[in-house]
Scaffold this active site. Structure first.
Site, PDB file in Angstrom:
ATOM      1  N   GLU A   1      -5.006  -8.799   0.776  1.00 41.65           N
ATOM      2  CA  GLU A   1      -5.690  -8.445   2.019  1.00 41.65           C
ATOM      3  C   GLU A   1      -7.173  -8.328   1.749  1.00 41.65           C
ATOM      4  OE1 GLU A   1      -4.415  -5.069   4.332  1.00 41.65           O
ATOM      5  OE2 GLU A   1      -2.285  -5.504   3.963  1.00 41.65           O
TER       6      GLU A   1
ATOM      7  N   GLU B   1       0.820  -1.223   0.000  1.00 36.12           N
ATOM      8  CA  GLU B   1       0.000   0.000   0.000  1.00 36.12           C
ATOM      9  C   GLU B   1       0.852   1.271   0.000  1.00 36.12           C
ATOM     10  OE1 GLU B   1      -2.943  -0.108   3.084  1.00 36.12           O
ATOM     11  OE2 GLU B   1      -3.912  -1.914   2.292  1.00 36.12           O
TER      12      GLU B   1
END
Length: 472
Positions: A368, A169
């Site tokens: 995720e 991220e």
């Protein structure tokens, strides 16, 4: 009801993920101060219940027990991150730490011996504080230090790691550090953030360049948090707002890290508002173009819904993406009330189809996906087990659409849940619990939840039964 057995491809990756800063604890191996430890010293009141990352899940001391719990919850793969600050305790540079090498080699060996593939991520928000003082991702010197760290990891652990990832991220630290005040050092300055984003992309490319020199059998990629963007309506102003939001939040890292090019429309927009980074050179762009991700991790939690702005912006205020759109609260949306996120399972299909159609159907996996819930002790039975049927339903509903994506030709190789054991979360500490295994903070006792038992069955059967009438 139309019950159907949803079976996933052979050798599908069933597992979960967490990060060094959120799970290991500081320990005694030697570790440079991270930005999170620095921030906690300066503003402990910003952390939920004043809980720091000093101990977290104490994985550093309990990794053998944890690996057995991975087996008991059906893991055939698991994503860790390697702590830059632990590997280079002299402020993130200098001499590599032999105790850190020994720890990670022991951990990865334990995982492999128990049939668990090691997915190793090199950066998960945990900048050594001294390197942040040198400019963090705004600095070419920090990029060089990161590449040295990455190259050291390839050398020391290349024989044990199944797949590598340069960043988790990367958008997060840019938003948090430069736009939205949820990462240290809490600067509000888009242009500086654009420079940091550019150098993050460059660091990704340079790490891949270094990786290729080792001629390992593993692949290297990146993990991005991606949300399909939906306009409120098909009104041209709403559609335009969604396109711009998508440029900022999705294409900004996805395009250069996977395709090797920056989105022209985003570059033009930032040039118009004088927000482009200033330290750019042709050699950088060549490196970025020629060293792209070989595999892509997709973190999916919620969709992004936007609409055209109805109010004017303050031109004296800081430049922000919100100048071009408003967030849309869709009537009737389902929410995870604890996290404030919309639950929209079909978004995982939309995301995978985007990757298939627009990014060469690159090999990818869900890296995720998960549901954080507060006060889970409410659902604990007399034996101390959390009966989290809501998490089981959440996983099934998302996996049903992921199965549909695979049926439609998406090159999806696995599903990793966030997370394995309840772990420390940025600022929120242990407010919301995500794990397949519950953690007693006072005793560090681990107890497999109902969802952990379900996950083992899911992995063993490589699928589950589902009412496909629920798919839209």
């Amino acid at each position: 009801m139309n019950k159907q057995s949803l079976t996933f491809p052979e050798d599908f990756w069933w597992g979960s993920a967490w990060s060094a800063e959120q799970a290991e604890g500081r320990g005694e191996t030697g570790k440079a101060e991270t930005v999170w430890e620095r921030w906690y010293k300066e503003q402990p009141y910003r952390f939920y219940q004043g809980i720091s990352s000093a101990v977290t899940t104490d994985h550093l001391h309990r990794y053998r027990e944890d690996v057995q719990l991975m087996k008991q919850t059906g893991h055939n793969s698991f994503r860790v991150s390697i702590s830059w600050a632990r590997m280079f305790p002299e402020d993130g540079i200098g001499t590599v730490n032999p105790k850190a090498i020994a720890f990670y080699r022991d951990l990865f060996t334990e995982m492999k011996q128990n049939g668990i593939k090691v997915f190793a991520n090199l950066y998960h928000f945990d900048m050594p504080a001294a390197l942040q003082d040198q400019g963090g991702w705004e600095s070419r010197e920090v990029v060089a230090a990161y590449v040295n760290f990455a190259d050291t990891c390839f050398k020391e652990f290349g024989d044990l790691v199944y797949h590598w990832f340069t960043f988790n991220e990367p958008l997060g630290p840019i938003l948090g550090s430069y736009l939205e005040d949820f990462h240290y050092p809490n600067i509000i300055d888009f242009k500086r953030g654009a420079q940091a984003a550019y150098f993050t992309v460059l660091a990704h490319a340079k790490a891949i360049e270094a990786f290729k020199k080792h001629q390992l059998t593993s692949k290297i990629g990146v993990i991005l948090n991606l949300s399909p963007t939906f306009p409120r309506s098909q009104h041209p102003a709403d559609v335009k707002a969604a396109e711009i939001a998508d440029l900022f939040y999705t294409r900004s890292f996805l395009d250069p890290m996977v395709k090797g090019i920056f989105p022209v429309a985003l570059v033009d927009l930032l040039r118009e508002y004088d927000q482009l980074p200033t330290d750019i050179c042709e050699a950088d762009l060549t490196c970025i173009a020629t060293h792209t991700a070989q595999i892509l991790g997709l973190n999916y939690y919620e969709p992004r819904r936007v609409k055209a702005r109805l109010t004017a912006i303050n031109p004296e205020g800081p430049f922000l993406p919100d100048w071009f759109f408003d967030h849309h609260i869709m009537p009737g949306r389902r929410m995870n009330e604890y996290r404030g996120w919309e639950i929209y399972e079909k978004g995982i299909l939309d995301l995978c189809l985007d990757i298939k159609h627009n990014y060469g159907n690159i090999e990818a996996f869900i890296s995720e996906n998960g549901m954080g819930v507060a006060d889970e002790e409410r659902f604990m039975d007399d034996s101390g087990q959390v009966n989290d049927t809501y998490r089981i339903d959440y996983i099934k509903d998302h996996l049903a659409y992921l199965w549909q994506a695979i049926e439609q030709g998406c090159n999806i190789k696995g599903y990793h849940l966030w997370t394995f054991i309840d772990c420390w979360s940025w600022i929120n500490s242990y407010k919301n619990r995500y794990g397949l295994v519950s953690l007693d903070l006072a005793t560090q006792k681990r107890t497999i939840k109902k969802s952990g038992e379900f996950y083992k069955e899911l992995s063993d059967q490589n699928g589950f039964e589902y009412d496909t009438d629920l798919l839209v």
